[in-house]
Write an enzyme that holds these catalytic residues in place. Sequence first.
Site, PDB file in Angstrom:
ATOM      1  N   ARG A  98       9.940  23.641 -14.372  1.00  0.00           N
ATOM      2  CA  ARG A  98      11.371  23.955 -14.345  1.00  0.00           C
ATOM      3  C   ARG A  98      12.148  22.860 -13.606  1.00  0.00           C
ATOM      4  NH1 ARG A  98      12.076  27.355 -10.776  1.00  0.00           N
ATOM      5  NH2 ARG A  98      14.033  28.240 -11.436  1.00  0.00           N
TER       6      ARG A  98
ATOM      7  N   GLU B  40      22.573  21.692 -29.369  1.00  0.00           N
ATOM      8  CA  GLU B  40      23.706  22.538 -29.775  1.00  0.00           C
ATOM      9  C   GLU B  40      25.024  22.120 -29.115  1.00  0.00           C
ATOM     10  OE1 GLU B  40      22.140  24.433 -26.053  1.00  0.00           O
ATOM     11  OE2 GLU B  40      21.263  23.431 -27.780  1.00  0.00           O
TER      12      GLU B  40
ATOM     13  N   CYS C 259      15.842  24.200 -23.624  1.00  0.00           N
ATOM     14  CA  CYS C 259      15.925  24.180 -22.164  1.00  0.00           C
ATOM     15  C   CYS C 259      15.300  25.445 -21.554  1.00  0.00           C
ATOM     16  CB  CYS C 259      17.363  23.943 -21.723  1.00  0.00           C
ATOM     17  SG  CYS C 259      17.517  23.443 -19.993  1.00  0.00           S
TER      18      CYS C 259
ATOM     19  N   HIS D 285      19.586  20.029 -25.077  1.00  0.00           N
ATOM     20  CA  HIS D 285      20.516  20.921 -25.778  1.00  0.00           C
ATOM     21  C   HIS D 285      21.164  20.221 -26.967  1.00  0.00           C
ATOM     22  CE1 HIS D 285      20.812  23.989 -22.498  1.00  0.00           C
ATOM     23  NE2 HIS D 285      20.562  22.954 -21.718  1.00  0.00           N
TER      24      HIS D 285
ATOM     25  N   ILE E 144      20.352  19.260 -19.015  1.00  0.00           N
ATOM     26  CA  ILE E 144      21.057  19.940 -17.924  1.00  0.00           C
ATOM     27  C   ILE E 144      20.030  20.719 -17.098  1.00  0.00           C
ATOM     28  CG2 ILE E 144      22.851  21.612 -17.302  1.00  0.00           C
ATOM     29  CD1 ILE E 144      24.076  21.060 -20.123  1.00  0.00           C
ATOM     30  N   ARG E 145      19.733  20.254 -15.888  1.00  0.00           N
ATOM     31  CA  ARG E 145      18.683  20.871 -15.066  1.00  0.00           C
ATOM     32  C   ARG E 145      17.444  21.129 -15.938  1.00  0.00           C
ATOM     33  NH1 ARG E 145      20.748  26.111 -13.136  1.00  0.00           N
ATOM     34  NH2 ARG E 145      18.726  26.277 -12.190  1.00  0.00           N
TER      35      ARG E 145
ATOM     36  N   GLU F 286      19.713  30.147 -17.750  1.00  0.00           N
ATOM     37  CA  GLU F 286      18.897  30.192 -16.538  1.00  0.00           C
ATOM     38  C   GLU F 286      17.674  31.045 -16.842  1.00  0.00           C
ATOM     39  OE1 GLU F 286      17.083  29.838 -13.312  1.00  0.00           O
ATOM     40  OE2 GLU F 286      17.727  31.923 -13.560  1.00  0.00           O
ATOM     41  N   SER F 287      16.501  30.427 -16.859  1.00  0.00           N
ATOM     42  CA  SER F 287      15.297  31.094 -17.363  1.00  0.00           C
ATOM     43  C   SER F 287      14.901  32.325 -16.558  1.00  0.00           C
ATOM     44  CB  SER F 287      14.131  30.105 -17.447  1.00  0.00           C
ATOM     45  OG  SER F 287      13.826  29.576 -16.170  1.00  0.00           O
TER      46      SER F 287
END
Length: 195
Positions: free
Chosen positions: A110, A176, A81, A174, A138-139, A50-51
């Site tokens: 965002r 990863e 992300c 992502h 994801i978002r 979450e940035s």
Amino acid sequence: MTAPLIGVLALQGDVREHLIALAAADATARPVRRPEELAGLDGLVIPGGESTTMSKLATLFGVMEPLRERVRAGLPVYGTCAGLIMLADKILDPRSGQETVGGIDMIVRRNAFGRQNESFEAAVDVAGIEGPVDGVFIRAPWVESVGADVEIVAEYGGHIVAVRQGNALATSFHPELTGDHRVHGLFVAMVRAAG
């Protein structure tokens, strides 16, 4: 050749998955939480998460300014992300008090692909990698625009989802989380080239 030492910013987000992916891409990886842990790194990953929270924690832990200095000095860095948002010079819709590390001349939006329940996976063609990679969104943010020195590395659905500028690489998705370590391999190659 010695494996490069790559840190993963471990304040919040999917740290463990990046440590595994980097090890699979022939790097030595370690978590980074404090400013002194930036010393001696050949590269750094800023993970998804979450940035806004990541920004606040980086400031609280005293790592934001040292991180900016290292990135400005050319430390190879890869953001996924929320990490992409952290590497943006400008956010279109920042939350109150949200800061970025900067380093890539881009404007990001965002949660551009939608809310958590609108998350998805898609095949993404990434420049420098043969065959599509599985992108987990994801978002996810997207890149609204880039400066002249930024290379667009991937697009999806008409939107920029991966960019590179100098020693900085960023993806909206992502890699990863997929078990496909080719994007991390691309970053490790960037780190080796910078060394």
